[in-house]
Structures are given as C-alpha cells and as structure tokens.
Write an enzyme that holds these catalytic residues in place. Structure first.
Site, PDB file in Angstrom:
ATOM      1  N   CYS A 297       5.620 -12.573   8.555  1.00  0.00           N
ATOM      2  CA  CYS A 297       5.875 -11.618   9.429  1.00  0.00           C
ATOM      3  C   CYS A 297       6.812 -12.006  10.625  1.00  0.00           C
ATOM      4  O   CYS A 297       7.370 -11.142  11.151  1.00  0.00           O
ATOM      5  CB  CYS A 297       4.339 -11.373  10.131  1.00  0.00           C
ATOM      6  SG  CYS A 297       3.483 -12.466  10.729  1.00  0.00           S
ATOM      7  N   GLU A 395      11.915  -3.990   8.315  1.00  0.00           N
ATOM      8  CA  GLU A 395      11.511  -5.161   7.782  1.00  0.00           C
ATOM      9  C   GLU A 395      11.602  -5.223   6.229  1.00  0.00           C
ATOM     10  O   GLU A 395      11.249  -4.385   5.631  1.00  0.00           O
ATOM     11  CB  GLU A 395      10.109  -5.445   8.108  1.00  0.00           C
ATOM     12  CG  GLU A 395       9.500  -6.666   7.926  1.00  0.00           C
ATOM     13  CD  GLU A 395       7.957  -6.682   8.156  1.00  0.00           C
ATOM     14  OE1 GLU A 395       7.347  -5.798   7.944  1.00  0.00           O
ATOM     15  OE2 GLU A 395       7.430  -7.812   8.872  1.00  0.00           O
TER      16      GLU A 395
HETATM   17  P1  NDP Z   1      -0.173  -3.754   3.394  1.00  0.00           P
HETATM   18  O1  NDP Z   1      -0.176  -3.430   4.868  1.00  0.00           O
HETATM   19  O2  NDP Z   1      -0.304  -2.530   2.628  1.00  0.00           O
HETATM   20  O3  NDP Z   1      -1.447  -4.378   3.152  1.00  0.00           O
HETATM   21  C1  NDP Z   1      -2.068  -5.493   4.076  1.00  0.00           C
HETATM   22  C2  NDP Z   1      -3.633  -5.451   3.924  1.00  0.00           C
HETATM   23  O4  NDP Z   1      -4.202  -4.035   4.072  1.00  0.00           O
HETATM   24  C3  NDP Z   1      -4.016  -5.779   2.366  1.00  0.00           C
HETATM   25  O5  NDP Z   1      -5.492  -6.336   2.607  1.00  0.00           O
HETATM   26  C4  NDP Z   1      -4.252  -4.467   1.790  1.00  0.00           C
HETATM   27  O6  NDP Z   1      -5.082  -4.062   0.752  1.00  0.00           O
HETATM   28  C5  NDP Z   1      -4.932  -3.607   3.231  1.00  0.00           C
HETATM   29  N1  NDP Z   1      -4.626  -2.086   3.041  1.00  0.00           N
HETATM   30  C6  NDP Z   1      -3.933  -1.448   2.375  1.00  0.00           C
HETATM   31  N2  NDP Z   1      -3.973  -0.026   2.764  1.00  0.00           N
HETATM   32  C7  NDP Z   1      -4.919   0.058   3.411  1.00  0.00           C
HETATM   33  C8  NDP Z   1      -5.565   1.150   3.782  1.00  0.00           C
HETATM   34  N3  NDP Z   1      -5.468   2.426   3.843  1.00  0.00           N
HETATM   35  N4  NDP Z   1      -6.528   0.828   5.031  1.00  0.00           N
HETATM   36  C9  NDP Z   1      -6.982  -0.496   5.362  1.00  0.00           C
HETATM   37  N5  NDP Z   1      -6.385  -1.472   4.965  1.00  0.00           N
HETATM   38  C10 NDP Z   1      -5.538  -1.386   3.688  1.00  0.00           C
HETATM   39  O7  NDP Z   1       1.012  -4.508   3.175  1.00  0.00           O
HETATM   40  P2  NDP Z   1       1.562  -4.629   1.742  1.00  0.00           P
HETATM   41  O8  NDP Z   1       0.818  -5.792   1.016  1.00  0.00           O
HETATM   42  O9  NDP Z   1       1.583  -3.398   0.879  1.00  0.00           O
HETATM   43  O10 NDP Z   1       3.099  -4.958   2.053  1.00  0.00           O
HETATM   44  C11 NDP Z   1       3.979  -4.044   2.379  1.00  0.00           C
HETATM   45  C12 NDP Z   1       4.688  -4.517   3.405  1.00  0.00           C
HETATM   46  O11 NDP Z   1       3.924  -4.790   4.710  1.00  0.00           O
HETATM   47  C13 NDP Z   1       5.556  -5.521   3.292  1.00  0.00           C
HETATM   48  O12 NDP Z   1       6.792  -5.371   2.724  1.00  0.00           O
HETATM   49  C14 NDP Z   1       5.811  -6.133   4.713  1.00  0.00           C
HETATM   50  O13 NDP Z   1       7.098  -5.323   5.449  1.00  0.00           O
HETATM   51  C15 NDP Z   1       4.496  -5.739   5.505  1.00  0.00           C
HETATM   52  N6  NDP Z   1       3.492  -6.791   5.660  1.00  0.00           N
HETATM   53  C16 NDP Z   1       3.579  -7.496   6.648  1.00  0.00           C
HETATM   54  C17 NDP Z   1       2.581  -8.596   6.906  1.00  0.00           C
HETATM   55  C18 NDP Z   1       2.421  -9.400   8.104  1.00  0.00           C
HETATM   56  O14 NDP Z   1       2.156 -10.578   8.304  1.00  0.00           O
HETATM   57  N7  NDP Z   1       2.697  -8.770   9.452  1.00  0.00           N
HETATM   58  C19 NDP Z   1       1.701  -9.002   5.644  1.00  0.00           C
HETATM   59  C20 NDP Z   1       1.946  -8.403   4.640  1.00  0.00           C
HETATM   60  C21 NDP Z   1       2.855  -7.173   4.525  1.00  0.00           C
HETATM   61  P3  NDP Z   1      -4.481  -4.333  -0.670  1.00  0.00           P
HETATM   62  O15 NDP Z   1      -3.532  -5.671  -0.787  1.00  0.00           O
HETATM   63  O16 NDP Z   1      -5.615  -4.994  -1.496  1.00  0.00           O
HETATM   64  O17 NDP Z   1      -4.042  -3.130  -1.006  1.00  0.00           O
END
Ligand code: NDP
Length: 499
Positions: A297, A395
C-alpha cells in the site's frame, strides 16, 4: 537463516486448517473449501474453509459474550501484557513455519517473510507495553464543585478484515492494539492468504488468551467480509484493502453506525531533489517499488525527480533494477517474488500497456519473466510520464514505477499532492530545510526523509484523503479501538434547581 540457507521444498499436499472460534479449531465438515495455489509455483499449498454466514454469526456471538463477560476487558493491563508477551514468544518459536506458509500463499520472498515474522513479534511486545500505559485524564479546572475524569474503554467486538499482501504483518499492526485496548475480535483474512492468520489464533490460545477473544472466520470478501461490515453485532470494523471496497465497507457499516477504520490504497510520491545522494535515493526508490513486488500500500510508485538530474537518475535506476534478484520465493537469495494471482498479473501488465498508449516511454522492464511456473514481472520504469496519465493516478500494485520531472520545489509539492490518495511519501535531499519544508506540505499519513518503507510500532500508520480513515499502531493505534468517556463528579452540597 541467511541467504546461504537452502531453498525450501514445496509441501507434498495442501495443508487444511478448518477455522478457529472460541479458542478451538472447527473442522471444515460439509462446508465448501478453496485450494490456494502458490503464486510462485502453481502448486496447491493450502485448503481453506469457506465459512458460512451462520459461522460468522456464531463467531460474533462468541466474541460478544466473551467481551461482556469481562474476562479480557476487565483484567489489568499487566495481565493483558503477559499474554501479548507470550504471543510474541510463540511467534518466534514458530517463526520458520509462519514464514514458510506466508511465502507459499503470497509468493513473497522467504527472506522477506522471515523479516516480517520477526518484526511482527516485536509489535506484539510493543502491544504488551501499550496495555500497561493506557490512561485517561483529569480536569481539576471545573471549579470547586465539579471534578472531571476522562477514561478510555474498549470499543467492544472488532471485525478485522485484512488483505493478501502482508497477511501476517498487517494482522500484527492491528491485533496487539485491539487486545491492549481490551476488545474481542472476529478476523477475516483474504481467502487467498488465510494460513498465518489461522496459525496466529492457535498461538494466541497457547499464550493464554481467554477463549473467544480472538476468532477467525475464513471465507470470501463478498460473502463474509460484506456480512461483517453489515453485522449489527460488530462495534467496529478495521478494513485494509482497496479504496473501492473500503468505500463499500464504509457505506455498509452505517446500519449500526459502527466505528470504521480504513487503510486503503496509495500512489505515493518519491520526491528526489538534485542535491540528494542520488545513489542512495536510487537504491531507496528501487526498494520502494520492488518490495513485495510493488504489491504494497505504501509503495513509492510515483517518482517525482528534479529535471536537472533526471537522466542521470534514470540510468541509476535502470542499472539497479537489472540487478534485483527475481525468482523462486522459497530461495533465500530472491529479492522480488511472484505476483499474487493471474488476474492481478494481467491487471499490472494492462497498466504497463496503458502507459505506453498514453505516451510514456518504457525505460526498462515491461514484461513477464519467462518461468516454468508462477507469475513474475520485471521491475518496470515508465519515463516521460505526466501526472494526469492513468499510470500516474491509479494504484497499479505491481513493480511499475512512473517517473515525472519537476523544476521547482513548489511544482514538486503540487505534483505530490495532485492525487486522490494520501497514504505515504518520501523526500530525498541533503538539505534539511528543504526536506522538512517539503514533507510538511505533502498530504500523506506516513512519510520518510532520505529513506522509505521503514519504521517501528511506535509510529502511527494511516492515510489522508482517499487513503483511509483513522490510525493504526503506536499509542494512536490503541486509542483507535477505544471509546472516550467523560465522568463528571459533583463535590460538596448541591445547589438545588427546584427551590
Ligand atoms: P480488496 O479490497 O478486494 O480485498 C481486501 C480485503 O477485503 C480482503 O480480505 C477481501 O476478501 C475483503 N473484501 C472483498 N470484498 C469485500 C466486501 N464486499 N466487503 C468486505 N470485505 C471485502 O483487495 P483485493 O485483494 O482485491 O486487491 C485489489 C486492489 O486493492 C489491489 O490491486 C490494490 O490496489 C488494493 N489493495 C490495497 C491494499 C492495501 O494494503 N492498502 C491491500 C490489498 C489490496 P477476499 O480477498 O477474501 O475477497
């Protein structure tokens, strides 16, 4: 373990966990499961239970009952500290196991996992100290007839939703602070990387954490994550992940006006002035975009470099990028590991194509590494980028650096702030006035001067603007999981209102 230790071997079969509620393992039973393939090898490594909404309701009920019983919220900070210190020792005792599963599920280099596990143990130790330092305030200035006390109380049941990029470390940046505050927790790790969160539940139980204080419900985001944000039995949600899902979580939390903590995306600037030690700055910038293959992030993904040294700096970067060791995440020499999933890999490559279409110049990288299995992307430098291009605004979450030039300090600050995100920033210069004068005007929650992506649990993390709400770690991080209460005490005889 050092870089000379041997490459670890892959598991013969996927490890199955079940899930962990009320201080004990619950077997998968008839529930569906998901098999996770190691991103660096395409080999099945774990089998994760897809919990149901009923499992979540049960876990929340357990966390609620435990909170109300005061078995954790009602004990002393010293007693909480004892458990947190034992948890740190438990992490160290199982460090190699934790690092192994972390690398297998995320694709990050094993040397990095080992460092993160060691770092995480230290955060639990900090949490132990924090538990003993919690205090309120008093007001002796309300006049002779009134005395004021301000206390802090744990929020209650916290729903903890964590992402796949730093499954164990991000967990450590949250759990010790929630526990120090006296909260109980229901955690949902990313379905891609649940192993080390589940192992942590066992470590906490072994450390003496009362059953029901920390519970893990594995499953998907749209199913379990969404239900957590909506859940009327959860008092606070801590969400780390994308800004899009974070916005969704914020809206979904409105049902019971639960507190919401969000750590979201970033497009963090690395501002390099001409008077910086350019070799150091180039090393820092390369580390800042290659660490965790840019799936971080706080990746320094927007290089804002002074025009007079841009060509020289570009050469330094290209040379250093070529020397980054990419490869098998289980090989201790590897510095840059695998991309977490095929879909994410495609998304990153799509952004690189988009950059070229928009007129950016590909200075190096830009393609996948040829490999028999897994997905790896060469560190990529997009030069001649302007701040309005998509590759400078969104991002990418991969090892892709967008290079923009500036001529004046004002312009550098303007470029740094001209973005929806405000998570992190770095400034590189040998002039302290310039460094502080610049960093103080950059809108970001976590900043560095002449370094990047480093720190300690004493320092708070979190974002400005669309990078989030609230702060984690440090004493700010404990306060995040507490409610403030004012207690007014009347002194002396009452002046009656009714005559
Ligand atoms: P998400 O935001 O989709 O996932 C983060 C967490 O939220 C995971 O545990 C996921 O579960 C969960 N989640 C997904 N959908 C929901 C929902 N509707 N309500 C509540 N929780 C939910 O990130 P991604 O893993 O898909 O990554 C996509 C993008 O997010 C990346 O390309 C990056 O840009 C960003 N990202 C940023 C991070 C940071 O540290 N700031 C970390 C990860 C991603 P599950 O994975 O089981 O679906």
């Amino acid at each position: 373990m050092d870089a000379k230790s041997p490459t670890l071997s892959l598991p013969a079969q996927p490890r199955e966990f079940g899930f962990h509620v009320g201080g004990r393992w619950i077997a998968t039973g008839s529930r569906e499961t998901m098999v996770r393939l190691s991103p660096g090898h395409d080999v099945p490594v774990t089998r994760i239970t897809l919990c149901t909404r009923k499992d979540l309701d049960n876990a929340v009920a357990v966390a609620r009952k435990t909170f109300d019983s005061r078995v954790w919220s009602g004990i002393s900070g010293a007693e909480r500290a004892t458990v947190l210190l034992k948890a740190a020792a438990g992490i160290r005792a199982r460090a190699e196991e934790l690092a192994y599963w972390e690398t297998l599920e995320t694709g990050k280099p094993i040397s990095q996992s080992r460092a993160e596990i060691e770092g995480a143990a230290g955060i639990y130790e900090y949490g132990a100290g924090a538990a003993r330092c919690l205090h309120g305030d008093s007001f002796n200035n309300l006049g002779d007839k009134l005395f004021g006390i301000v206390t802090r109380e744990p929020v209650g049941v916290v729903g903890l939703i964590t992402p796949w990029n730093f499954p164990f470390f991000i967990l450590a940046e949250r759990i010790p602070f929630m526990l120090a505050a006296g909260c109980t927790i229901v955690a949902k790790p990313s379905e891609m990387t649940s192993a080390t969160t589940l192992i942590m539940a066992e470590i906490l139980t072994d450390a003496g954490l009362p059953e029901g204080v920390f519970n893990v419900v594995s499953g998907t985001g749209p199913e379990i994550g969404q239900a957590m944000t909506e859940h009327m039995g959860i008092d606070q949600v801590s969400f780390t992940g994308s800004t899009a899902v974070g916005r969704h979580a914020l809206l979904a939390s409105a049902g019971n006006f639960k507190k919401v903590g969000l750590e979201l995306g970033g497009k963090s600037p690395q501002v390099v002035f001409a008077d910086a030690n350019l070799d150091d700055a180039a090393d820092g910038v390369v580390f800042g975009i290659c660490h965790n293959a840019g799936q971080c992030c706080v990746s320094g993904s927007r290089l804002i470099v002074e025009k007079s040294v841009a060509a020289e700096f570009e050469k330094l970067l290209v040379d250093k990028f070529a020397r980054v060791r990419i490869g098998d995440p289980l090989d201790p020499r590897t510095q840059l590991g695998a991309i977490v999933s095929a879909a994410h890999n495609e998304k990153i490559l799509g952004y690189i194509r988009k950059g070229s279409e928009e007129g950016a110049r590909l200075a190096c990288g830009g393609e996948s590494v040829a490999s028999k299995a897994g997905r790896f992307i060469h560190p990529t430098l997009l030069a001649d980028v302007t701040n309005h291009m998509v590759v400078a605004r969104e991002e990418i979450f991969g090892p892709v650096l967008a290079m923009i030039t500036f001529e004046t300090r004002e312009e550098a600050i303007e470029l740094a702030n001209d973005n929806a995100y405000g998570l992190a920033a770095s400034v590189w210069t040998s002039d302290l006035d310039k460094a502080l004068g610049t960093i103080r005007r950059i809108q970001a929650g976590r900043t560095w001067i002449n370094t990047t992506i480093t720190g300690g649990p004493e320092m708070p993390i979190g974002g400005f603007k669309q990078s989030g709400i609230g702060r984690d770690t440090g004493m700010y991080g404990v306060e995040e999981y507490m409610e403030v209460k004012s207690i007014h005490i009347a002194l002396g005889a009452r002046d009656h209102w009714v005559s």
